[in-house]
Scaffold this motif. Sequence first.
Motif, short mmCIF file in Angstrom:
data_model
loop_
_atom_site.label_atom_id
_atom_site.label_comp_id
_atom_site.label_asym_id
_atom_site.label_seq_id
_atom_site.Cartn_x
_atom_site.Cartn_y
_atom_site.Cartn_z
N GLU A 179 0.85 -1.19 0.00
CA GLU A 179 0.00 0.00 0.00
C GLU A 179 0.88 1.24 0.00
O GLU A 179 1.82 1.34 0.80
N VAL A 180 0.59 2.18 -0.91
CA VAL A 180 1.38 3.41 -0.99
C VAL A 180 0.44 4.61 -0.94
O VAL A 180 -0.75 4.51 -1.25
N LYS A 181 1.01 5.74 -0.52
CA LYS A 181 0.26 6.99 -0.47
C LYS A 181 1.13 8.11 -1.02
O LYS A 181 2.35 7.96 -1.15
N ALA A 182 0.46 9.25 -1.27
CA ALA A 182 1.18 10.39 -1.83
C ALA A 182 2.22 10.89 -0.85
O ALA A 182 1.98 10.97 0.36
N LEU A 183 3.39 11.24 -1.40
CA LEU A 183 4.51 11.66 -0.54
C LEU A 183 4.16 12.95 0.20
O LEU A 183 4.44 13.09 1.40
#
Length: 732
Positions: free
Chosen positions: A262-266
Amino acid sequence: MEEMEEELKCPVCGSFYREPIILPCSHNICQACARNILVQTPESESPQSRRASGSGVSDYDYLDLDKMSLYSEADSGYGSYGGFASAPTTPCQKSPNGVRVFPPAMPPPATHLSPALASVPRNSCITCPQCHRSLILDDRGLRGFPKNRVLEGVIDRYQQSKAAALKCQLCEKAPKEATVMCEQCDVFYCDPCRLRCHPPRGPLAKHRLVPPAQGRVSRRLSPRKVSTCTDHELENHSMYCVQCKMPVCYQCLEEGKHSSHEVKALGAMWKLHKSQLSQALNGLSDRAKEAKEFLVQLRNMVQQIQENSVEFEACLVAQCDALIDALNRRKAQLLARVNKEHEHKLKVVRDQISHCTVKLRQTTGLMEYCLEVIKENDPSGFLQISDALIRRVHLTEDQWGKGTLTPRMTTDFDLSLDNSPLLQSIHQLDFVQMKASPPVPATPILQLEDCCTHNNSATLSWKQPPLSTVPAEGYILELDDGNGGQFREVYVGKETMCTVDGLHFNSTYNARIKAFNKTGVSQYSKTLVLQTSEGCNFETQSASYSQLVDIKKLLAVAWFAFDPGSAHSDIIFSNDNLTVTCSSYDDRVVLGKTGFSKGVHYWELTVDRYDNHPDPAFGVARIDVMKDVMLGKDDKAWAMYVDNNRSWFMHNNSHTNRTEGGITKGATIGVLLDFNRKTLTFFINDEQQGPIAFENVEGLFFPAVSLNRNVQVTLRTGLQVPDFYSSRASIA
């Protein structure tokens, strides 16, 4: 800001971080310092070999490092290294900050790259200097660790805020104040260094030189280096992996191990973490504010305590001085009474001396006159006065027989000072608590069925009354000196049983116990009468000492060993302190643990080793005998020293009674100490060696031996007195 400085310094070099990298344990280190502390691991411990073999952690620990998993796909190939089969023997050094620094196993190879970026040896391992976790590097080496750009920025701002005047960066000794800054070189120069290192010609002529202040501003405004991905060095971080908790690039998401995470905006995560850190700092700030207020309170308490202590000490000294003055006045009164008794005794004795002197002079004159009369040859003249002389002689003799030769006064003083109540009051002298205190504990009860004696030691047991509601914090056991003297404390503690060693044989002791707590002490228990050695009588007594409880008979022998506590340091003990020898060629003394002052005692010593014909000595000694000379050299020991042919008795360096007959390996030396006859006798192989060695032996004596490294002896105790000596003593 000054408190933050330690956070900005490398734990290895002790200076501000330069190009810091972040280790998997979250600690930072300079890239150059990381290069310096690399250690090359064995080939068998590399991650690749572990994948192939599936082996686990080595059983060998390197400098107490934590044993953890060595390799994992979930942590980018880095793991905690617990040891390797052939650990480097180079000792660890210490950094300026006091942490351990592990030197490299081999010098770094020559390379055209900078030391920080040069390739590291294969299978290298780096140990965190702060938490001491060891990490095995993969093929990327130190480039696999992310650079801490935030820390670099904090250090830059901190250094700029601390620098009042910009200094030249090229001066070798004392840096001079900078006059210009080169924007292209990013270096501050003083005038001499600028002319020497940055001449205005050639390629450097196109560089722009600005004043130092302007250069500082341009440094602040210059764009900061963008953090790049450690796996893909040409790519910038664009997203944040929630599972791995680290920034990643788009290639990591497409083809790397983060593709399924799972990734999110930096930017969103940056704002979220900043908010979380701010909230955490608010709570920490409140705690810091409370800590500052608490420190102020503690400092005020220190000052108040010092003032109160001075006042209280002055009051206490005044009260104790008043008690001492009262005691001195009473002392003077008691001494006056003693002096009065002294003068009275002297007057009576001197009067009797004067009377006896006159009477003796008269008697002597009468005797001399009668002797002269006897010399006369005139019978008639002699008979005229003989009857009268005979009556005078008988009368004078009768006068001497009517108590004339009995002292009218004793030498003892019929005064006895009872200071036990005062001593008890002094021992109980304590501060009165301002608040109500609980009552003192109840008087302990001696458990007579558990009390006993053995040889010259006594064991006593006690308990609190069954209905007692006040707990006792401890107990105080007191014994007298065995001669009806004053009581003394022999045990203070929480236990309800105590064994007292080192008592005199064949002596009667009085014992009593009391309990104590914070409030005070209880009353004494009933007195227990103990007799050591031949018998052990237990007798509870009130004022009349009348009620007999029990009698237990014991053997009149003593069991003891040598005493390591009082022996010379060269003495070597073995066999539960029953066997001794020496590490020195000089004679050294060792004593037994038990002292004797009454009764008849016999012990033996067996010669286990006898080399080169030395002169060991056997006997008895005082507790303060010299330990570094032969036994008998001083006036504190009575001994027999013996070689392979003959023996001598020795006391105070006086040698007497040379006797033929010596010792060899396996010989037995017997020592007989008879306080009833006040004699000391020696035996070799069950035969008396010479006459009685010493007479008029009185006092407290300890078994003693002196020997050197050529002799080893073993002590045998608990022996009955030899039969031939017992029969001879009974005839005498």
